[in-house]
Design a protein around this motif. Structure first.
Motif, PDB file in Angstrom:
ATOM      1  N   ASP A 110       0.861  -1.325   0.158  1.00 33.34           N
ATOM      2  CA  ASP A 110       0.100  -0.004  -0.073  1.00 33.34           C
ATOM      3  C   ASP A 110       0.905   1.239   0.077  1.00 33.34           C
ATOM      4  O   ASP A 110       1.778   1.327   0.773  1.00 33.34           O
ATOM      5  N   PRO A 111       0.704   2.110  -0.964  1.00 33.30           N
ATOM      6  CA  PRO A 111       1.677   3.236  -1.227  1.00 33.30           C
ATOM      7  C   PRO A 111       1.720   4.297   0.303  1.00 33.30           C
ATOM      8  O   PRO A 111       2.547   5.105   0.537  1.00 33.30           O
ATOM      9  N   ALA A 112       0.453   4.084   0.875  1.00 38.61           N
ATOM     10  CA  ALA A 112       0.230   5.033   1.896  1.00 38.61           C
ATOM     11  C   ALA A 112       0.864   4.607   3.212  1.00 38.61           C
ATOM     12  O   ALA A 112       1.499   5.302   3.962  1.00 38.61           O
ATOM     13  N   THR A 113       0.570   3.235   3.546  1.00 35.05           N
ATOM     14  CA  THR A 113       0.814   2.739   4.877  1.00 35.05           C
ATOM     15  C   THR A 113       2.209   1.687   4.720  1.00 35.05           C
ATOM     16  O   THR A 113       2.838   1.522   5.731  1.00 35.05           O
ATOM     17  N   LYS A 114       2.725   1.644   3.434  1.00 31.87           N
ATOM     18  CA  LYS A 114       3.908   0.511   3.287  1.00 31.87           C
ATOM     19  C   LYS A 114       3.650  -0.613   3.909  1.00 31.87           C
ATOM     20  O   LYS A 114       4.658  -1.290   4.089  1.00 31.87           O
ATOM     21  N   LYS A 115       2.488  -1.033   4.022  1.00 28.80           N
ATOM     22  CA  LYS A 115       2.191  -2.493   4.320  1.00 28.80           C
ATOM     23  C   LYS A 115       1.540  -3.253   3.386  1.00 28.80           C
ATOM     24  O   LYS A 115       0.936  -2.780   2.213  1.00 28.80           O
ATOM     25  N   SER A 116       1.657  -4.738   3.584  1.00 31.04           N
ATOM     26  CA  SER A 116       0.997  -5.472   2.386  1.00 31.04           C
ATOM     27  C   SER A 116      -0.383  -5.405   2.357  1.00 31.04           C
ATOM     28  O   SER A 116      -1.263  -5.305   3.442  1.00 31.04           O
ATOM     29  N   LEU A 117      -0.821  -5.335   1.110  1.00 25.34           N
ATOM     30  CA  LEU A 117      -2.351  -5.293   1.072  1.00 25.34           C
ATOM     31  C   LEU A 117      -2.541  -6.287  -0.206  1.00 25.34           C
ATOM     32  O   LEU A 117      -1.966  -6.755  -1.007  1.00 25.34           O
ATOM     33  N   TYR A 118      -3.729  -7.178   0.189  1.00 25.46           N
ATOM     34  CA  TYR A 118      -4.018  -8.492  -0.474  1.00 25.46           C
ATOM     35  C   TYR A 118      -4.904  -7.981  -1.513  1.00 25.46           C
ATOM     36  O   TYR A 118      -5.890  -6.889  -1.371  1.00 25.46           O
ATOM     37  N   CYS A 119      -4.773  -8.509  -2.757  1.00 24.49           N
ATOM     38  CA  CYS A 119      -5.728  -8.167  -3.717  1.00 24.49           C
ATOM     39  C   CYS A 119      -7.237  -7.822  -3.803  1.00 24.49           C
ATOM     40  O   CYS A 119      -7.674  -6.780  -4.259  1.00 24.49           O
ATOM     41  N   THR A 120      -7.815  -8.618  -3.047  1.00 22.88           N
ATOM     42  CA  THR A 120      -9.377  -8.460  -2.830  1.00 22.88           C
ATOM     43  C   THR A 120      -9.778  -8.415  -1.401  1.00 22.88           C
ATOM     44  O   THR A 120     -10.809  -8.680  -1.073  1.00 22.88           O
ATOM     45  N   GLU A 121      -9.027  -7.755  -0.529  1.00 19.60           N
ATOM     46  CA  GLU A 121      -9.418  -7.550   0.751  1.00 19.60           C
ATOM     47  C   GLU A 121     -10.047  -6.061   0.948  1.00 19.60           C
ATOM     48  O   GLU A 121      -9.901  -5.324   0.107  1.00 19.60           O
ATOM     49  N   ASP A 122     -11.022  -6.455   1.721  1.00 21.75           N
ATOM     50  CA  ASP A 122     -12.038  -5.003   1.798  1.00 21.75           C
ATOM     51  C   ASP A 122     -12.571  -5.057   3.249  1.00 21.75           C
ATOM     52  O   ASP A 122     -13.741  -5.830   3.465  1.00 21.75           O
ATOM     53  N   THR A 123     -12.251  -4.300   4.234  1.00 16.87           N
ATOM     54  CA  THR A 123     -12.550  -4.376   5.562  1.00 16.87           C
ATOM     55  C   THR A 123     -13.928  -4.067   5.747  1.00 16.87           C
ATOM     56  O   THR A 123     -14.628  -4.372   7.004  1.00 16.87           O
ATOM     57  N   ALA A 124     -14.576  -3.295   4.767  1.00 15.63           N
ATOM     58  CA  ALA A 124     -16.023  -2.949   5.055  1.00 15.63           C
ATOM     59  C   ALA A 124     -16.925  -4.305   4.719  1.00 15.63           C
ATOM     60  O   ALA A 124     -18.149  -4.127   5.143  1.00 15.63           O
ATOM     61  N   TYR A 125     -16.527  -5.410   4.497  1.00 10.95           N
ATOM     62  CA  TYR A 125     -17.281  -6.639   4.212  1.00 10.95           C
ATOM     63  C   TYR A 125     -16.732  -7.939   4.878  1.00 10.95           C
ATOM     64  O   TYR A 125     -15.558  -8.025   5.215  1.00 10.95           O
ATOM     65  N   THR A 126     -17.700  -8.771   4.934  1.00 12.36           N
ATOM     66  CA  THR A 126     -17.401 -10.139   5.784  1.00 12.36           C
ATOM     67  C   THR A 126     -18.010 -11.195   5.011  1.00 12.36           C
ATOM     68  O   THR A 126     -18.810 -11.123   4.153  1.00 12.36           O
ATOM     69  N   TYR A 127     -17.524 -12.520   5.057  1.00 10.12           N
ATOM     70  CA  TYR A 127     -17.914 -13.552   4.517  1.00 10.12           C
ATOM     71  C   TYR A 127     -19.293 -13.874   5.416  1.00 10.12           C
ATOM     72  O   TYR A 127     -19.621 -13.520   6.584  1.00 10.12           O
ATOM     73  N   ILE A 128     -20.410 -14.528   4.674  1.00  4.22           N
ATOM     74  CA  ILE A 128     -21.550 -14.730   5.152  1.00  4.22           C
ATOM     75  C   ILE A 128     -21.323 -16.146   5.807  1.00  4.22           C
ATOM     76  O   ILE A 128     -21.483 -16.914   5.289  1.00  4.22           O
ATOM     77  N   GLY A 129     -21.802 -16.116   7.123  1.00  4.14           N
ATOM     78  CA  GLY A 129     -21.770 -17.258   7.996  1.00  4.14           C
ATOM     79  C   GLY A 129     -20.426 -17.866   8.152  1.00  4.14           C
ATOM     80  O   GLY A 129     -20.338 -18.932   8.571  1.00  4.14           O
ATOM     81  N   GLU A 130     -19.551 -17.298   7.836  1.00  2.00           N
ATOM     82  CA  GLU A 130     -18.224 -17.714   8.043  1.00  2.00           C
ATOM     83  C   GLU A 130     -17.199 -16.833   8.708  1.00  2.00           C
ATOM     84  O   GLU A 130     -17.360 -15.405   8.540  1.00  2.00           O
TER      85      GLU A 130
END
Length: 555
Positions: A110-130
């Motif tokens: 991540d250019p801003a945090t310099k931490k690793s970012l996973y290609c499809t991660e998005d903390t706004a959403y979760t798995y359903i029932g998992e």
């Protein structure tokens, strides 16, 4: 970007092709000429050479059916320089290269945090029932352009259904685009689940499917060779696949757990072998039934994306030259035959277009390559970067000028470089010169080279330029030597380079009423799939598409 005597297309040529595609779409055909269902299959980690090497052993209804009744391109490529799962899947239905679609790796910095970012991660959403762990893939937020499925839904007023399924979250999400629905295999439970990006809860058909717990059926079963021993005579010796920490690397492979019942250990073990793909195709059938795919009451085509992940896991574990990889492909062929037979009964294959490709190929294990007198090694990236930092520290008196890496991308400390009054280009060149002398490194490209257009139009230069995104990529991109790859293990193989063993993948398209069958030697790219399907479906090209319509195969 004009290149003489090369299969690569110039940018000016791409513009002409775009215009030609737009013009060709103006001639409308009867609505009945459209397929009812488009099935796009991505076999994760399948080099085209494996398809060709083992084709005589395939049965009649699966891969051989695609080869005999479809158009088969022997010189098709994932035409970008970082050949990994996420990048390859993003190319399939966007028709775009990484510099546009923004998926530059499975992970990146991540250019801003310099931490690793996973290609499809998005903390706004979760798995359903998992359970959703940090960094899990839950949405296509990082995909910067749309897909063919998005255009199909736009053209039909959202009446087209786009459903994708994969053993990996990135395999499903990047095929589904912005407006489709993705389902992915859950390592912890063996279920397939979607995320709250797509819906608040699963539909009834998914709940019924999960209640049946099909993932438990393989507990206590073994993976054994499908064919007679003589069929594997040309495969590499078992000497290249030593046992690891008491775990057998030989047939048979038993799927069980220490607890004596289906649990996370068992569900994870299913990924390396044929049963993950069986489960994926079974869920795909359930989706066809549950969503009535191909029988859309609005009379518009639907799209089903199926990403089969297990071949990648098998090749990582054993290498593409292994008996295990050979057998897995034969089993996958039989699974596809069963799936196509189901579609025949359900919809009639005359109403279906099937595309099969791969996200990347594979190199052989270094041990196998060396047995053929080829220079091949695993390159320890951490040691390489430590040596680079030491060199830059000695030269400039600054510690840790490399602040982050997600190889092949290397990120320099731009703020410190500027604060010390150094020229960024000078630091980049100093780092590149050091790395070019490092064992296993073939080429190094710098941000300044990409920014100023100084990258030479060799095949490697073109592929690496397509893989470099100005906002996301590093200050250096490091290319290993042929048959080398970044890794620290002692077994198995990998991928990720611009060499042909990683880029040359199958490209098969079958559709009796739309596609001319045959073997085609013309140069083709995976980014050609979206424009070709858009042409057949008479929908707008995805925004970032740069491929061409494969007019030579269109009836």
């Amino acid at each position: 970007m004009k290149i003489n005597s090369s299969p690569f297309r110039s940018w000016s040529c791409a513009v002409v092709l775009f215009s030609c595609v737009a013009a060709s779409q103006g001639a409308a055909a009867p609505a009945s000429a459209q397929p009812k269902l488009v099935v796009v299959i991505v076999v994760d980690g399948l080099p085209n050479e494996q398809l060709q090497r083992y084709r005589d052993q395939f049965g009649q209804g699966g891969l051989r059916r695609l080869l005999d009744q479809g158009a088969s391109f022997s010189n098709a490529h994932q035409a970008h320089g970082v050949t990994v799962t996420a990048v390859g899947h993003a190319a399939v239905l966007t028709g775009a290269y990484p510099y546009q679609h923004g998926i530059i790796g499975n992970n990146w910095i991540d250019p801003a945090t310099k931490k690793s970012l996973y290609c499809t991660e998005d903390t706004a959403y979760t798995y359903i029932g998992e359970k959703t762990n940090p960094g899990d893939g839950t949405s296509p937020a990082n995909l910067r352009v749309g897909t063919l499925g998005d255009e199909m839904r736009y053209a039909s007023g959202n009446r087209t259904k786009v459903v994708t399924v994969s053993g990996k979250d990135r395999g499903a999400i990047l095929l589904a685009g912005k407006s489709g629905t993705a389902y992915m295999y859950m390592d912890a439970t063996g279920n397939f689940a979607s995320s709250t990006y797509y819906m608040p809860s699963h539909p009834q058909w998914v709940q019924r499917y999960r209640a049946g717990r099909p993932q438990d059926r393989y507990f206590g079963q073994a993976w054994t060779p499908l064919l007679a021993d003589s069929a594997y005579a040309l495969d590499a010796s078992n000497a290249f696949y030593p046992d690891k920490e008491g775990v057998s690397q030989r047939f048979p492979f038993l799927y069980s757990s220490k607890s004596g019942k289906p649990d996370t250990e068992y569900f994870k073990s299913l990924k390396t072998g044929p049963y993950l793909d069986e489960l994926t195709l079974a869920f795909a059938r359930a989706a066809v039934e549950g969503e009535h795919l191909g029988r859309n009451p609005a009379g518009v085509p639907d799209l089903l994306g199926v990403s089969l992940s297990a071949h990648d896991y098998v090749n990582h574990a054993f290498g593409p030259e292994s008996k295990m990889s050979h057998d897995h492909l034969q089993r996958l062929d039989r699974m596809l035959a069963s799936f196509f037979g189901y579609l025949d009964q359900r919809l009639g294959m005359d109403n279906v277009v099937v595309v099969l490709t791969a996200d990347h190929g594979f190199t052989n294990t270094p041990e196998f390559s060396r047995s053929r007198h080829i220079d091949a090694q695993r390159l320890d990236g951490k040691k390489m970067i430590a040596a680079l930092n030491a060199h830059l520290s000695a030269k400039y008196g600054i510690d840790e000028l490399v602040v982050a890496t997600s190889l092949p991308n290397v990120h320099l400390d731009g703020a410190t470089i500027e604060k010390r009054g150094l020229r960024r280009d000078d630091v980049e060149q100093a780092a590149a010169r050091f790395l070019l002398d490092y064992a296993g490194v073939a080429q190094v490209y710098t941000r300044t080279q990409f920014d100023t257009g100084a990258v030479v139009d060799t095949r490697m230069g073109i592929l690496m330029r397509r893989a470099w995104n100005r906002q996301l990529s590093g200050d250096l991109m490091v290319v290993v030597k042929p048959y080398w790859y970044f890794g620290t293990g002692t077994t198995g193989s990998s991928h990720g380079t611009p060499y042909t063993y990683d880029t040359n993948v199958p490209l098969l398209i079958m559709g009796k009423r739309w596609i001319r069958p045959g073997d085609y030697g013309q140069y083709a790219e995976v980014v050609d799939i979206a424009p070709t399907l858009a042409h057949l479906l008479r929908v707008r090209l995805p925004a970032g598409a740069e491929g061409r319509v494969l007019t030579e195969i269109v009836r």
